[in-house]
Motif scaffolding. Structure first.
Motif, mmCIF file in Angstrom:
data_model
loop_
_atom_site.group_PDB
_atom_site.id
_atom_site.type_symbol
_atom_site.label_atom_id
_atom_site.label_comp_id
_atom_site.label_asym_id
_atom_site.label_seq_id
_atom_site.Cartn_x
_atom_site.Cartn_y
_atom_site.Cartn_z
ATOM 1 N N LEU A 176 58.941 18.568 69.193
ATOM 2 C CA LEU A 176 58.604 19.773 68.441
ATOM 3 C C LEU A 176 59.013 20.999 69.234
ATOM 4 O O LEU A 176 58.938 20.989 70.474
ATOM 5 C CB LEU A 176 57.093 19.843 68.168
ATOM 6 C CG LEU A 176 56.460 18.710 67.353
ATOM 7 C CD1 LEU A 176 54.963 18.960 67.218
ATOM 8 C CD2 LEU A 176 57.103 18.599 65.980
ATOM 9 N N HIS A 202 55.669 25.359 67.314
ATOM 10 C CA HIS A 202 54.701 24.486 66.658
ATOM 11 C C HIS A 202 53.908 23.744 67.742
ATOM 12 O O HIS A 202 54.268 22.647 68.144
ATOM 13 C CB HIS A 202 55.398 23.495 65.726
ATOM 14 C CG HIS A 202 56.126 24.148 64.603
ATOM 15 N ND1 HIS A 202 57.451 24.509 64.683
ATOM 16 C CD2 HIS A 202 55.703 24.535 63.373
ATOM 17 C CE1 HIS A 202 57.815 25.062 63.537
ATOM 18 N NE2 HIS A 202 56.774 25.104 62.735
ATOM 19 N N ALA A 239 51.472 21.599 68.678
ATOM 20 C CA ALA A 239 50.565 20.543 68.223
ATOM 21 C C ALA A 239 50.468 19.486 69.301
ATOM 22 O O ALA A 239 51.443 19.203 70.006
ATOM 23 C CB ALA A 239 51.069 19.937 66.921
ATOM 24 N N SER A 292 53.988 21.084 73.670
ATOM 25 C CA SER A 292 54.069 20.887 72.234
ATOM 26 C C SER A 292 54.622 19.503 71.924
ATOM 27 O O SER A 292 55.637 19.087 72.480
ATOM 28 C CB SER A 292 54.972 21.957 71.610
ATOM 29 O OG SER A 292 55.041 21.788 70.209
ATOM 30 N N VAL A 324 46.171 16.978 66.222
ATOM 31 C CA VAL A 324 46.558 16.069 65.141
ATOM 32 C C VAL A 324 46.512 14.629 65.659
ATOM 33 O O VAL A 324 46.409 14.393 66.868
ATOM 34 C CB VAL A 324 47.971 16.393 64.603
ATOM 35 C CG1 VAL A 324 48.000 17.772 63.962
ATOM 36 C CG2 VAL A 324 49.008 16.299 65.718
ATOM 37 N N GLU A 348 50.386 11.894 62.430
ATOM 38 C CA GLU A 348 50.638 13.258 61.956
ATOM 39 C C GLU A 348 51.632 13.975 62.860
ATOM 40 O O GLU A 348 52.494 14.734 62.374
ATOM 41 C CB GLU A 348 49.337 14.047 61.909
ATOM 42 C CG GLU A 348 48.396 13.594 60.811
ATOM 43 C CD GLU A 348 47.026 14.248 60.888
ATOM 44 O OE1 GLU A 348 46.361 14.364 59.845
ATOM 45 O OE2 GLU A 348 46.617 14.649 62.001
ATOM 46 N N LEU A 349 51.547 13.734 64.144
ATOM 47 C CA LEU A 349 52.476 14.356 65.095
ATOM 48 C C LEU A 349 53.913 13.930 64.796
ATOM 49 O O LEU A 349 54.843 14.755 64.808
ATOM 50 C CB LEU A 349 52.080 13.952 66.516
ATOM 51 C CG LEU A 349 52.663 14.787 67.672
ATOM 52 C CD1 LEU A 349 52.094 16.193 67.645
ATOM 53 C CD2 LEU A 349 52.343 14.114 69.002
ATOM 54 N N GLN A 357 55.001 12.828 61.910
ATOM 55 C CA GLN A 357 55.378 13.423 60.628
ATOM 56 C C GLN A 357 55.837 14.861 60.808
ATOM 57 O O GLN A 357 56.791 15.310 60.149
ATOM 58 C CB GLN A 357 54.193 13.369 59.660
ATOM 59 C CG GLN A 357 53.859 11.970 59.167
ATOM 60 C CD GLN A 357 52.586 11.928 58.346
ATOM 61 O OE1 GLN A 357 51.981 12.967 58.050
ATOM 62 N NE2 GLN A 357 52.147 10.734 57.985
ATOM 63 N N MET A 358 55.181 15.588 61.699
ATOM 64 C CA MET A 358 55.601 16.960 61.992
ATOM 65 C C MET A 358 57.000 16.987 62.583
ATOM 66 O O MET A 358 57.815 17.855 62.238
ATOM 67 C CB MET A 358 54.601 17.616 62.946
ATOM 68 C CG MET A 358 53.234 17.867 62.353
ATOM 69 S SD MET A 358 52.080 18.607 63.539
ATOM 70 C CE MET A 358 52.817 20.237 63.723
ATOM 71 N N GLN A 359 57.296 16.042 63.472
ATOM 72 C CA GLN A 359 58.641 15.968 64.036
ATOM 73 C C GLN A 359 59.675 15.729 62.947
ATOM 74 O O GLN A 359 60.734 16.388 62.910
ATOM 75 C CB GLN A 359 58.720 14.841 65.060
ATOM 76 C CG GLN A 359 60.148 14.604 65.583
ATOM 77 C CD GLN A 359 60.226 13.466 66.586
ATOM 78 O OE1 GLN A 359 59.445 13.407 67.525
ATOM 79 N NE2 GLN A 359 61.178 12.552 66.382
ATOM 80 N N GLN A 361 59.434 16.408 59.745
ATOM 81 C CA GLN A 361 59.538 17.574 58.876
ATOM 82 C C GLN A 361 60.333 18.691 59.541
ATOM 83 O O GLN A 361 61.145 19.370 58.894
ATOM 84 C CB GLN A 361 58.141 18.070 58.505
ATOM 85 C CG GLN A 361 58.135 19.206 57.489
ATOM 86 C CD GLN A 361 58.784 18.807 56.179
ATOM 87 O OE1 GLN A 361 58.455 17.775 55.602
ATOM 88 N NE2 GLN A 361 59.719 19.620 55.696
ATOM 89 N N GLU A 362 60.121 18.869 60.830
ATOM 90 C CA GLU A 362 60.867 19.899 61.555
ATOM 91 C C GLU A 362 62.359 19.576 61.575
ATOM 92 O O GLU A 362 63.203 20.465 61.422
ATOM 93 C CB GLU A 362 60.327 20.018 62.978
ATOM 94 C CG GLU A 362 60.902 21.203 63.748
ATOM 95 C CD GLU A 362 60.168 21.427 65.062
ATOM 96 O OE1 GLU A 362 60.815 21.286 66.121
ATOM 97 O OE2 GLU A 362 58.970 21.748 65.016
#
Length: 308
Positions: free
Chosen positions: A104, A108, A110, A252, A287, A291-292, A294-296, A298-299
């Motif tokens: 990330l 962001h 997280a 992050s 998170v 979820e972590l 998933q954030m990667q 999405q980014e």
């Protein structure tokens, strides 16, 4: 001849009199019973029947509304169960891989808090309380034999919405054949699902050992092998600041290693509120590991979209 006629007349009169007497004997008791008060049970049944006939149609609508409300609640409960059931599953592209952190950017911030070796009496429930007070979801890696010993604690963790991972059945640092690794991992995952409904696709090898057969089997079975990027060193016996250990390594996309089981974890419980407060002051959000990742993902998609 006259005598015969008189005899017939007498017989007819006698027949009529007998018939009248019979009819009177049958009908008179019926009429008397009709005029007598009803027995209590009969009266109650009649009252209920009359009451039901007099109920307004609105009661039927209320009954329909009650049924609809129950159906809605059942659907909500099912949705919640499905959420719990799959919240410990990582995206398919990460299954079969080894993960130490998520990629990330610094904007962001997280981070994922993880706890190994539970469920465990006292420490696990104390950590649950701290996480609840701070509105944080974490990731717990369970040892199968401890889950077998403390199933109710395990159910509390899952019901609170935290993610669950596999940490073998016995937590031993041995060399395993594929058959031995299967017993350690499959048995634990089966118990997790049996007790909580959770189908996990995360595995963390005891001691972080990647070359003793466990990680290889886990990857073959499409688990994501989850390591860590920040070690609190709460497993050490020497005195040191767990908070400083975490803050020194925090970044992050980071995954923080702590322990809620396997021994006396009072130091972890004591340090956790401070760790959370200092990370929040640094701008981090908390998170779960899925979820972590998933954030990667999405980014990465956002970056690809921006380049087009």
């Amino acid at each position: 001849m006259k005598r015969l006629l008189r005899r017939r007349k007498s017989l007819i009169i006698a027949f009529i009199a007998a018939t009248a007497s019979f009819l009177l004997g049958v009908t008179l008791p019926i009429n008397l019973r009709a005029n007598q008060p009803l027995e209590p049970i009969q009266a109650q049944a009649l009252a209920v029947s009359q009451s039901q006939e007099q109920k307004p149609i609105s009661n039927i609508n209320q009954f329909k509304q009650a049924i609809a409300h129950r159906v809605e609640l059942s659907q909500q409960a099912l949705a919640q169960l499905q959420g719990i059931r799959f919240q410990s599953t990582v995206l398919s592209q990460f299954q079969g891989t080894t993960i130490r952190e998520a990629k990330l950017d610094s904007q962001h911030k997280a981070i994922a808090l993880t706890f190994d070796d539970g469920p465990w009496p006292t420490a696990t429930t104390q950590i649950l309380d701290i996480l609840k007070e701070n509105n944080i979801k974490a990731t717990f890696f369970w040892v199968g034999r401890y889950l077998q010993t403390y199933p109710e604690i395990g159910k509390q963790v899952a019901a609170a919405g935290h993610a669950i991972g596999n940490h073998t059945w016995n937590h031993e640092y041995l060399k395993y054949s594929e058959e031995g690794a299967a017993r350690e991992i499959d048995r634990t995952s089966s118990l997790i699902e049996e007790l909580t409904g959770v189908q996990t696709s995360m595995f963390r090898p005891p001691g972080g050992i990647l070359n003793n057969g466990l990680a290889a089997y886990a990857q073959k079975k499409n688990y994501a092998v989850v390591m860590w990027s920040a070690d609190s060193f709460d497993w050490r016996t020497i005195t040191e600041s767990l908070t400083d250990n975490v803050m020194r390594q925090a970044k992050s996309g980071g995954i923080v290693l702590m322990h809620d089981g396997g021994g006396n974890r009072s130091r972890t419980v004591k340090a956790l509120p401070d760790i959370i407060a200092r990370l929040r002051n640094e701008g981090y959000i908390f998170v779960t590991v899925p979820e972590l990742l998933q954030m990667q993902e999405q980014e990465l998609k956002n970056q690809e979209t921006a380049q087009k």
